[in-house]
Design a protein around this motif. Sequence first.
Motif, PDB file in Angstrom:
ATOM      1  N   VAL A  23       0.956  13.341   5.614  1.00 29.34           N
ATOM      2  CA  VAL A  23       0.383  11.991   5.671  1.00 29.34           C
ATOM      3  C   VAL A  23       0.706  11.288   6.992  1.00 29.34           C
ATOM      4  CG1 VAL A  23       0.338   9.716   4.574  1.00 29.34           C
ATOM      5  CG2 VAL A  23       0.483  11.773   3.148  1.00 29.34           C
ATOM      6  N   VAL A  76      -2.133   5.135  -3.858  1.00 24.51           N
ATOM      7  CA  VAL A  76      -3.133   6.205  -3.982  1.00 24.51           C
ATOM      8  C   VAL A  76      -2.460   7.564  -3.789  1.00 24.51           C
ATOM      9  CG1 VAL A  76      -5.016   4.749  -3.131  1.00 24.51           C
ATOM     10  CG2 VAL A  76      -3.708   6.120  -1.507  1.00 24.51           C
ATOM     11  N   PRO A  77      -2.951   8.584  -4.486  1.00 22.73           N
ATOM     12  CA  PRO A  77      -2.441   9.921  -4.234  1.00 22.73           C
ATOM     13  C   PRO A  77      -3.044  10.464  -2.936  1.00 22.73           C
ATOM     14  CG  PRO A  77      -4.154  10.005  -5.908  1.00 22.73           C
ATOM     15  CD  PRO A  77      -4.001   8.565  -5.532  1.00 22.73           C
ATOM     16  N   ASP A  78      -2.295  11.310  -2.262  1.00 20.07           N
ATOM     17  CA  ASP A  78      -2.834  11.948  -1.061  1.00 20.07           C
ATOM     18  C   ASP A  78      -3.749  13.095  -1.488  1.00 20.07           C
ATOM     19  OD1 ASP A  78      -3.332  12.858   1.493  1.00 20.07           O
ATOM     20  OD2 ASP A  78      -1.553  14.154   1.496  1.00 20.07           O
ATOM     21  N   ARG A 123      -8.089   5.558  17.088  1.00 16.13           N
ATOM     22  CA  ARG A 123      -8.656   4.208  17.100  1.00 16.13           C
ATOM     23  C   ARG A 123      -8.294   3.468  18.377  1.00 16.13           C
ATOM     24  NH1 ARG A 123      -9.512   2.204  11.185  1.00 16.13           N
ATOM     25  NH2 ARG A 123      -9.466   4.224  10.162  1.00 16.13           N
ATOM     26  N   GLU A 176      -4.876   9.151  13.486  1.00 13.59           N
ATOM     27  CA  GLU A 176      -5.907   8.123  13.277  1.00 13.59           C
ATOM     28  C   GLU A 176      -5.666   6.910  14.181  1.00 13.59           C
ATOM     29  OE1 GLU A 176      -8.585   7.415  11.214  1.00 13.59           O
ATOM     30  OE2 GLU A 176      -8.717   9.502  10.518  1.00 13.59           O
ATOM     31  N   GLN A 193      -1.144  12.580  10.111  1.00 20.28           N
ATOM     32  CA  GLN A 193      -2.561  12.208  10.032  1.00 20.28           C
ATOM     33  C   GLN A 193      -2.747  10.728  10.380  1.00 20.28           C
ATOM     34  OE1 GLN A 193      -4.800  11.848   6.159  1.00 20.28           O
ATOM     35  NE2 GLN A 193      -5.749  13.739   6.910  1.00 20.28           N
ATOM     36  N   LEU A 194      -1.844   9.908   9.875  1.00 20.50           N
ATOM     37  CA  LEU A 194      -1.911   8.475  10.174  1.00 20.50           C
ATOM     38  C   LEU A 194      -1.739   8.242  11.681  1.00 20.50           C
ATOM     39  CD1 LEU A 194      -1.865   5.437   9.511  1.00 20.50           C
ATOM     40  CD2 LEU A 194       0.548   5.666   8.883  1.00 20.50           C
ATOM     41  N   TYR A 207       0.860  -1.173   0.000  1.00 19.16           N
ATOM     42  CA  TYR A 207       0.000   0.000   0.000  1.00 19.16           C
ATOM     43  C   TYR A 207       0.898   1.225   0.000  1.00 19.16           C
ATOM     44  CZ  TYR A 207      -4.293   2.624   0.754  1.00 19.16           C
ATOM     45  OH  TYR A 207      -5.374   3.453   0.584  1.00 19.16           O
ATOM     46  N   GLY A 208       0.650   2.150  -0.909  1.00 15.10           N
ATOM     47  CA  GLY A 208       1.495   3.331  -0.971  1.00 15.10           C
ATOM     48  C   GLY A 208       0.650   4.589  -1.076  1.00 15.10           C
ATOM     49  N   VAL A 209       1.146   5.647  -0.470  1.00 16.90           N
ATOM     50  CA  VAL A 209       0.498   6.948  -0.613  1.00 16.90           C
ATOM     51  C   VAL A 209       1.506   7.900  -1.243  1.00 16.90           C
ATOM     52  CG1 VAL A 209      -0.542   8.910   0.578  1.00 16.90           C
ATOM     53  CG2 VAL A 209      -1.004   6.576   1.377  1.00 16.90           C
ATOM     54  N   VAL A 210       1.108   8.509  -2.355  1.00 17.58           N
ATOM     55  CA  VAL A 210       1.947   9.520  -2.978  1.00 17.58           C
ATOM     56  C   VAL A 210       1.589  10.848  -2.324  1.00 17.58           C
ATOM     57  CG1 VAL A 210       2.620  10.657  -5.121  1.00 17.58           C
ATOM     58  CG2 VAL A 210       1.909   8.240  -5.154  1.00 17.58           C
ATOM     59  N   GLY A 264      -5.541  14.757   0.740  1.00 17.56           N
ATOM     60  CA  GLY A 264      -5.930  15.305   2.034  1.00 17.56           C
ATOM     61  C   GLY A 264      -6.331  14.229   3.029  1.00 17.56           C
ATOM     62  N   ASP A 265      -6.535  12.995   2.511  1.00 25.15           N
ATOM     63  CA  ASP A 265      -6.946  11.928   3.422  1.00 25.15           C
ATOM     64  C   ASP A 265      -6.015  10.717   3.325  1.00 25.15           C
ATOM     65  OD1 ASP A 265      -7.492  11.131   0.889  1.00 25.15           O
ATOM     66  OD2 ASP A 265      -9.531  10.398   1.297  1.00 25.15           O
ATOM     67  N   GLY A 266      -4.764  10.969   2.861  1.00 23.08           N
ATOM     68  CA  GLY A 266      -3.808   9.872   2.665  1.00 23.08           C
ATOM     69  C   GLY A 266      -3.533   9.110   3.950  1.00 23.08           C
ATOM     70  N   GLY A 267      -3.370   9.859   5.036  1.00 24.13           N
ATOM     71  CA  GLY A 267      -3.087   9.222   6.323  1.00 24.13           C
ATOM     72  C   GLY A 267      -4.267   8.386   6.778  1.00 24.13           C
ATOM     73  N   ALA A 268      -5.460   8.911   6.569  1.00 17.72           N
ATOM     74  CA  ALA A 268      -6.673   8.191   6.985  1.00 17.72           C
ATOM     75  C   ALA A 268      -6.833   6.920   6.160  1.00 17.72           C
ATOM     76  CB  ALA A 268      -7.894   9.088   6.832  1.00 17.72           C
ATOM     77  N   LYS A 269      -6.545   7.026   4.855  1.00 21.38           N
ATOM     78  CA  LYS A 269      -6.642   5.837   3.999  1.00 21.38           C
ATOM     79  C   LYS A 269      -5.654   4.767   4.450  1.00 21.38           C
ATOM     80  CE  LYS A 269      -8.369   7.520  -0.422  1.00 21.38           C
ATOM     81  NZ  LYS A 269      -7.857   8.312  -1.558  1.00 21.38           N
ATOM     82  N   LEU A 270      -4.463   5.235   4.778  1.00 21.59           N
ATOM     83  CA  LEU A 270      -3.450   4.296   5.258  1.00 21.59           C
ATOM     84  C   LEU A 270      -3.905   3.608   6.538  1.00 21.59           C
ATOM     85  CD1 LEU A 270       0.188   5.664   5.022  1.00 21.59           C
ATOM     86  CD2 LEU A 270      -0.615   3.339   4.674  1.00 21.59           C
ATOM     87  N   ALA A 271      -4.498   4.391   7.407  1.00 22.54           N
ATOM     88  CA  ALA A 271      -5.005   3.819   8.658  1.00 22.54           C
ATOM     89  C   ALA A 271      -6.048   2.751   8.336  1.00 22.54           C
ATOM     90  CB  ALA A 271      -5.591   4.909   9.542  1.00 22.54           C
ATOM     91  N   GLY A 272      -6.864   3.012   7.324  1.00 26.64           N
ATOM     92  CA  GLY A 272      -7.871   2.038   6.911  1.00 26.64           C
ATOM     93  C   GLY A 272      -7.214   0.736   6.464  1.00 26.64           C
TER      94      GLY A 272
END
Lengths: 318, 259
Positions: free
Chosen positions: A305, B239-241, A316, A312, A308-309, A296-299, B243-251
Amino acid sequence: MGEVLVLVEQADGSVKKVTSELLTLARRLGEPSAVWVGPGFDDAAAVALGEFGATTIYVAGDESLRKHPVAPVAETLAQLVAEKAPVAVLIASTADGKEAAARLAVKTNSGVITDAVDVSAALVATQSVFGGSTVVHSTVTTGTPIITVRGNSVAPEAAPATPARVDVTVALSAAATKATVTGRTVATKGGRPDLTEAAIVVSGGRGVGSAEGFAVIEALADSLGAAVGASRAATDAGWYPHQFQVGQTGKTVSPQLYIANGISGAIQHRAGMQTSKTIVVVNKDAEAPIFELADYGVVGDLFTVVPQLTEEIRNRAN
Amino acid sequence: MKIAVCVKQVPDTWAEKQLQAADSTLDRESADGVMNELDEYAVEEALKLVEAHGGEVVVVTMGPERAAETVRKALSMGADAGVHLVDGALHGSDALATSYALAEVLTGRGFDLVMFGSESTDARMSVVPAMVAERLGLAQLTFAQKVDVAGDVVTIQRVSETGYDTVEASLPCVVSVVEKINEPRYPSFKGIMAAKKKPVETLSIADAGLDAARLGLSAAWTQVDDFAARPPKAAGIVVPDEGDGGAKLAGFLSEQKFI
Ligand SMILES: Cc1cc2nc3c(=O)[nH]c(=O)nc-3n(C[C@H](O)[C@H](O)[C@H](O)COP(=O)(O)OP(=O)(O)OC[C@H]3O[C@@H](n4cnc5c(N)ncnc54)[C@H](O)[C@@H]3O)c2cc1C
Ligand SMILES: Nc1ncnc2c1ncn2[C@@H]1O[C@H](COP(=O)(O)O)[C@@H](O)[C@H]1O
C-alpha cells in the motif's frame, strides 16, 4: 496593555516555529516580549521574532546560561517576572520548557498549566487530557500565570513589529550551577522537517519489520515533505532512532495529517498523536485499535500500500 | 548510598479516566490503582544502583489509603522501606502542593539520590521532579536514559530534542528516568512475601510538619473552570486493500487537499 513574556525556543541559534505560535497567542493577552536565553542571538533571530509581533526582546546571552540544564532559564524568567510583572509567561510544552515552567512556578509562587492547546484573552487555558477524550478549561489563581503550550496548536499569524533589544544580566544562584552539561550528542537524521513542527507526520511501527523497512516510510514522507515518526516497538528494536518516537514517552505531535503504518494503536502511542487533525492508517489487521482513530484506513500490507501511495503522489506532483 | 524513589499510584493505564463532576478532580475510585508505569523504571534503576554500590532504597509516596498497594509493590520488587504520606486534606493537591509535600518529607532523611519517573501517566505534567529539585536546592539530573555513579559524581544521559546531553553533578541530587533506561523486574514470590515484613512509615500532614494551608484542592494554584467529554470522533472510512489501496488513499489525500 500588560507585557506577556514568551520564552524563545531555538535550535542552533534559529527561532523555532512554536515561538511564532506563542507570539501569536501572546498578542491576544497583551504585548509580547520575547526572552532569549543563551548565546547566539543575532539579527536574523530579531527579524524572526519581530515578524510575529515581539515588541521587546530580552537577551540573556551569557555563555554560562547554556552550561547548566533548565535552572538558568528559570532564573532568567524569574528575574524578568519580578522586574516586569508580566500578565503571563508562555513557554513551549517541550520537556525542557515544562521543567523551566516548573522551577519558575516554585520561584515565583505561581500556578502552572502545562500542555495547553489554546489560551483565551481572559487567560483561560484549554487542555486536551486523557488521550484527547476530555477537554478541560483551567486558570491560574495564584501568582503570574505560567502556561506551556503544545506546538502546532495555533496557526502563527504575522504582525510585524520592530523589537527593541534589551540585554539582561543574570547572576546564577549556586543551586542553578550544580548540574553541568558536559556534552551534547546529536543523533538526528537531518533533512526532514522537525517532528513536532511538521504539518505531516508519517510513522512506522513494528509492522515495518526492520531498519531497512523504514525506507518505504521515509520515501512516503519525502513525497509529502513530511517528518518521520516511529512507535516505541520500532525505536526499541533499534530500527529508528529514539528521538523519533511518538507517544507518551516520546514526542507529542499534532500535525494536520498523521499517517500510521504498521502501528497497532496502543494507548501510549495514541497519547502522542491523538490530537492530529486528520489520521490515516495502514495496517493489515482490521481489528487493530488504531482504526478507531482513522479518518481513512486501508486494511492491507504496508509494503504494497505505502509504495503505491508514494508512487501516486509522485505522479500527481509531476 | 541512600536512595529515595518517589512513586505515585495512578489509575490503571487502560482504564477510562474521568474527572468527577463535584470538584473536577480525577476519579481514582472507579479504576484499579497501579504504580505509575514510569516509576517502575525509577525503582528498578535505584535497585540496580544499590546492587552495584551498596545502600538502601526507600520508596516515598503521597496519596490515598490504597496508594499503600503501590508502596508494597515497590517493596516486593526489592525496595527496603516505604514512607506513605496520607491525609484527607491532601485531596486535590496540584503539582506545586505535591512538590512541597514531597520536598518536606524528603528533607532531613539523609538521601544521596532522590529518584523519580519522568512523568505520571494521569497528570502527565513532568514537573514534579524539577519542582522538588528547585525546592531542595539540589542539582537536577532529569530525563535520564542512563545513570552512572562514580564516587560522589553522578553522570546521566539526558534525553534531548535531538539526541542526548551528558550532564553531571555531585551527590546529593535529583534524578528522573525515562523508560528507555532499563526493564523493570517483576516481583518474585519471595519478594512478595518479604515485602510484608518491610517497614512502612505512614505520615499525616501533621506528622510530617506540613502547612495545611498549602495543600489540597482549596490551596491549589490553578483551578479547573469546566470540562467536557470531547464528542466521539465520527467513524472514518476503512477499506480493504484490493490491489488499489494506495491509489484509494491518494484519492482521499487529494480530496483533503494534502496532495
Ligand atoms: C511506560 C511505557 C511507555 C510507552 N511509551 C510509548 C510511546 O511513547 N510510544 C509508543 O509508540 N509506544 C509506547 N509504549 C509501548 C506501547 O505500549 C506499544 O507496545 C507500542 O506502541 C506498540 O508499537 P506498535 O504499534 O508498532 O507494535 P504492535 O503493537 O506490535 O503493532 C504492530 C502492528 O503492525 C501491523 N502490521 C504488521 N505487519 C504489517 C504489514 N506488513 N503491513 C501492515 N501492518 C502490519 C500489525 O497488524 C499490528 O497492528 C509504551 C509502553 C510503556 C509500558
Ligand atoms: N503523589 C506523588 N507521590 C510520589 N511521587 C509523585 C507524586 N506525584 C508525582 N510524583 C513523582 O513525580 C514524577 C512526575 O510526575 P508529574 O510531574 O505529575 O508528571 C512521577 O513519575 C513520580 O515519580
